[in-house]
Design a protein around this motif. Structure first.
Motif, PDB file in Angstrom:
ATOM      1  N   THR A   1      15.859  65.044 -21.877  1.00  0.00           N
ATOM      2  CA  THR A   1      15.223  66.346 -21.648  1.00  0.00           C
ATOM      3  C   THR A   1      15.667  67.308 -22.742  1.00  0.00           C
ATOM      4  N   ALA A   2      14.693  67.887 -23.430  1.00  0.00           N
ATOM      5  CA  ALA A   2      15.004  68.754 -24.583  1.00  0.00           C
ATOM      6  C   ALA A   2      15.560  70.102 -24.138  1.00  0.00           C
ATOM      7  N   GLY A   3      15.984  70.889 -25.120  1.00  0.00           N
ATOM      8  CA  GLY A   3      16.462  72.240 -24.856  1.00  0.00           C
ATOM      9  C   GLY A   3      17.977  72.333 -24.848  1.00  0.00           C
ATOM     10  N   GLU A   4      18.470  73.546 -24.582  1.00  0.00           N
ATOM     11  CA  GLU A   4      19.912  73.806 -24.556  1.00  0.00           C
ATOM     12  C   GLU A   4      20.398  73.800 -23.106  1.00  0.00           C
ATOM     13  N   VAL A   5      21.550  73.196 -22.881  1.00  0.00           N
ATOM     14  CA  VAL A   5      22.156  73.208 -21.548  1.00  0.00           C
ATOM     15  C   VAL A   5      22.491  74.646 -21.159  1.00  0.00           C
ATOM     16  N   PRO A   6      22.073  75.123 -19.978  1.00  0.00           N
ATOM     17  CA  PRO A   6      22.419  76.485 -19.553  1.00  0.00           C
ATOM     18  C   PRO A   6      23.929  76.626 -19.343  1.00  0.00           C
ATOM     19  N   ASP A   7      24.444  77.840 -19.521  1.00  0.00           N
ATOM     20  CA  ASP A   7      25.892  78.032 -19.388  1.00  0.00           C
ATOM     21  C   ASP A   7      26.309  78.568 -18.029  1.00  0.00           C
ATOM     22  N   THR A   8      25.370  78.558 -17.064  1.00  0.00           N
ATOM     23  CA  THR A   8      25.736  78.887 -15.678  1.00  0.00           C
ATOM     24  C   THR A   8      25.111  77.865 -14.730  1.00  0.00           C
ATOM     25  N   VAL A   9      25.804  77.643 -13.625  1.00  0.00           N
ATOM     26  CA  VAL A   9      25.296  76.742 -12.587  1.00  0.00           C
ATOM     27  C   VAL A   9      24.000  77.303 -12.003  1.00  0.00           C
ATOM     28  N   GLU A  10      23.918  78.642 -11.875  1.00  0.00           N
ATOM     29  CA  GLU A  10      22.724  79.278 -11.313  1.00  0.00           C
ATOM     30  C   GLU A  10      21.484  79.012 -12.168  1.00  0.00           C
ATOM     31  N   ALA A  11      21.658  79.052 -13.501  1.00  0.00           N
ATOM     32  CA  ALA A  11      20.522  78.772 -14.394  1.00  0.00           C
ATOM     33  C   ALA A  11      20.102  77.301 -14.283  1.00  0.00           C
ATOM     34  N   MET A  12      21.075  76.408 -14.099  1.00  0.00           N
ATOM     35  CA  MET A  12      20.758  74.987 -13.882  1.00  0.00           C
ATOM     36  C   MET A  12      19.947  74.827 -12.596  1.00  0.00           C
ATOM     37  N   ALA A  13      20.316  75.616 -11.571  1.00  0.00           N
ATOM     38  CA  ALA A  13      19.599  75.556 -10.295  1.00  0.00           C
ATOM     39  C   ALA A  13      18.150  76.012 -10.450  1.00  0.00           C
ATOM     40  N   GLU A  14      17.936  77.031 -11.267  1.00  0.00           N
ATOM     41  CA  GLU A  14      16.557  77.512 -11.491  1.00  0.00           C
ATOM     42  C   GLU A  14      15.744  76.459 -12.242  1.00  0.00           C
ATOM     43  N   ASP A  15      16.389  75.748 -13.162  1.00  0.00           N
ATOM     44  CA  ASP A  15      15.698  74.650 -13.849  1.00  0.00           C
ATOM     45  C   ASP A  15      15.324  73.552 -12.850  1.00  0.00           C
ATOM     46  N   ALA A  16      16.255  73.241 -11.943  1.00  0.00           N
ATOM     47  CA  ALA A  16      15.968  72.232 -10.916  1.00  0.00           C
ATOM     48  C   ALA A  16      14.788  72.664 -10.045  1.00  0.00           C
ATOM     49  N   TYR A  17      14.744  73.949  -9.720  1.00  0.00           N
ATOM     50  CA  TYR A  17      13.636  74.500  -8.926  1.00  0.00           C
ATOM     51  C   TYR A  17      12.314  74.347  -9.684  1.00  0.00           C
ATOM     52  N   ALA A  18      12.343  74.646 -10.984  1.00  0.00           N
ATOM     53  CA  ALA A  18      11.133  74.516 -11.816  1.00  0.00           C
ATOM     54  C   ALA A  18      10.658  73.063 -11.846  1.00  0.00           C
ATOM     55  N   PHE A  19      11.610  72.122 -11.948  1.00  0.00           N
ATOM     56  CA  PHE A  19      11.270  70.697 -11.980  1.00  0.00           C
ATOM     57  C   PHE A  19      10.644  70.253 -10.654  1.00  0.00           C
ATOM     58  N   ILE A  20      11.275  70.624  -9.548  1.00  0.00           N
ATOM     59  CA  ILE A  20      10.793  70.200  -8.223  1.00  0.00           C
ATOM     60  C   ILE A  20       9.401  70.770  -7.938  1.00  0.00           C
ATOM     61  N   THR A  21       9.203  72.048  -8.275  1.00  0.00           N
ATOM     62  CA  THR A  21       7.890  72.654  -8.011  1.00  0.00           C
ATOM     63  C   THR A  21       6.821  72.105  -8.964  1.00  0.00           C
ATOM     64  N   ALA A  22       7.228  71.717 -10.181  1.00  0.00           N
ATOM     65  CA  ALA A  22       6.269  71.101 -11.117  1.00  0.00           C
ATOM     66  C   ALA A  22       5.729  69.791 -10.550  1.00  0.00           C
ATOM     67  N   LEU A  23       6.565  69.077  -9.792  1.00  0.00           N
ATOM     68  CA  LEU A  23       6.126  67.823  -9.159  1.00  0.00           C
ATOM     69  C   LEU A  23       5.266  68.080  -7.921  1.00  0.00           C
ATOM     70  N   GLY A  24       5.198  69.351  -7.499  1.00  0.00           N
ATOM     71  CA  GLY A  24       4.321  69.715  -6.384  1.00  0.00           C
ATOM     72  C   GLY A  24       4.968  69.695  -5.014  1.00  0.00           C
ATOM     73  N   PHE A  25       6.296  69.669  -4.971  1.00  0.00           N
ATOM     74  CA  PHE A  25       6.980  69.620  -3.675  1.00  0.00           C
ATOM     75  C   PHE A  25       7.441  71.008  -3.256  1.00  0.00           C
ATOM     76  N   ASP A  26       7.256  71.318  -1.959  1.00  0.00           N
ATOM     77  CA  ASP A  26       7.784  72.595  -1.456  1.00  0.00           C
ATOM     78  C   ASP A  26       8.988  72.365  -0.548  1.00  0.00           C
ATOM     79  N   GLN A  27       9.343  71.083  -0.328  1.00  0.00           N
ATOM     80  CA  GLN A  27      10.570  70.759   0.402  1.00  0.00           C
ATOM     81  C   GLN A  27      11.091  69.400  -0.060  1.00  0.00           C
ATOM     82  N   VAL A  28      12.416  69.324  -0.215  1.00  0.00           N
ATOM     83  CA  VAL A  28      13.055  68.082  -0.662  1.00  0.00           C
ATOM     84  C   VAL A  28      14.366  67.903   0.108  1.00  0.00           C
ATOM     85  N   ASP A  29      14.858  66.672   0.116  1.00  0.00           N
ATOM     86  CA  ASP A  29      16.242  66.401   0.487  1.00  0.00           C
ATOM     87  C   ASP A  29      17.013  66.274  -0.819  1.00  0.00           C
ATOM     88  N   VAL A  30      18.299  66.593  -0.799  1.00  0.00           N
ATOM     89  CA  VAL A  30      19.100  66.534  -2.022  1.00  0.00           C
ATOM     90  C   VAL A  30      20.330  65.659  -1.807  1.00  0.00           C
TER      91      VAL A  30
END
Length: 285
Positions: free
Chosen positions: A77-106
């Protein structure tokens, strides 16, 4: 339903890419029967798609659609690693919603568990059930000291031509060393072709900085975490102290806690024969 027989072995799962609304082209693998709520895997520090234990992934994928992905700047996956856990979480949210899911198990391990907690704090309705392994809460005692043992163990591994995870995840006794070798073999030997791009040193260092910030931040109110939660660790975690698993268990209402004896950060991998069916059953409830 997909007419094709679903892939049930993580070693054979094809690698795909999806571009999210934030412009990041996330690389991911999926396996198991599609339909229903998927289980998304959140991986540890310095890890790519190839670092998941196939025995645990395959046990979950027997009945569930499982998705593993590389965060921004990790693996392919391209790009720069975010320097906060919160920014990583927002990336995870973007990935999950891009796949079309509104609920997941983790299902999460180590740094992945921190990202999962930050994701739920920002998007409480996204996650239905949660597995936290080898991880700790925001503001958790001594999480900010993780860099010291990490660099020391990488040096020890370099000097002995070993995989750093053998030192970082397992006790250095006879049982621990055997479990370490078996785990590394599972993650390196099962998939020999189409492996992920390696973790870049700069991204690894940025992840360590993010963990340090997480350890020094104001704690979350974990009583707001209403998801059924399974917490697991070894009793001798040198990376994320085992007492933090007990701390999260006390603070997350109704959570379940499993501590494996005579094992370290990778206790769930050392005790995979007991843990894999337990995690799969918990996620299938």
């Amino acid at each position: 339903m997909n007419m094709h027989t679903p892939v049930t072995s993580y070693a054979e799962a094809p690698t795909n890419t999806i571009t999210a609304s934030n412009g990041v082209a996330f690389v991911y693998r999926e396996l198991g029967p599609k339909g229903g709520i998927p289980v998304v895997l959140f991986v540890h520090l310095a890890a790519t798609l190839d670092y998941w234990d196939p025995l645990i992934v395959d046990a979950i994928a027997k009945d569930r659609h499982v998705i593993a992905f590389d965060q921004r700047g990790v693996g392919a996956t391209a790009g720069e690693v975010p320097d906060t856990v919160e920014a990583m979480a927002e990336d995870a949210y973007a990935f999950i919603t891009a796949l079309g899911f509104d609920q997941v198990d983790v299902f999460s391990f180590s740094l992945g568990g921190m990202v999962a907690q930050a994701l739920i704090a920002a998007h409480p309705d996204l996650v239905r059930r949660l597995v936290l392994t080898g991880t700790g809460p925001k503001g958790g005692k001594d999480i900010d000291k993780v860099a010291g043992p990490t660099y020391l163990d990488i040096l020890r591994a370099t000097l002995t031509r070993s995989d750093p995870r053998e030192f970082l995840f397992f006790n250095r006794d006879k049982v621990g060393k055997a479990a370490a070798k078996a785990y590394v073999e599972r993650t390196t030997g099962a998939r020999t072709e189409n492996r992920d791009a390696p973790m870049k040193l700069r991204g690894f260092q940025t992840q360590l900085k993010a963990i340090k910030k997480w350890g020094r931040s104001t704690p979350h109110d974990l009583s707001k975490l209403t998801q059924p939660t399974l917490i697991a660790n070894g009793d001798n975690d040198r990376m994320v102290p085992s007492v933090l698993s007990e701390d999260m268990h006390r603070r997350i209402p109704g959570s379940e806690l499993v501590i494996y004896p005579d094992s370290g950060h990778g206790g769930v991998f050392q005790f995979h024969e007991r843990f894999a069916p337990l995690a799969a059953a918990f996620l299938n409830r």
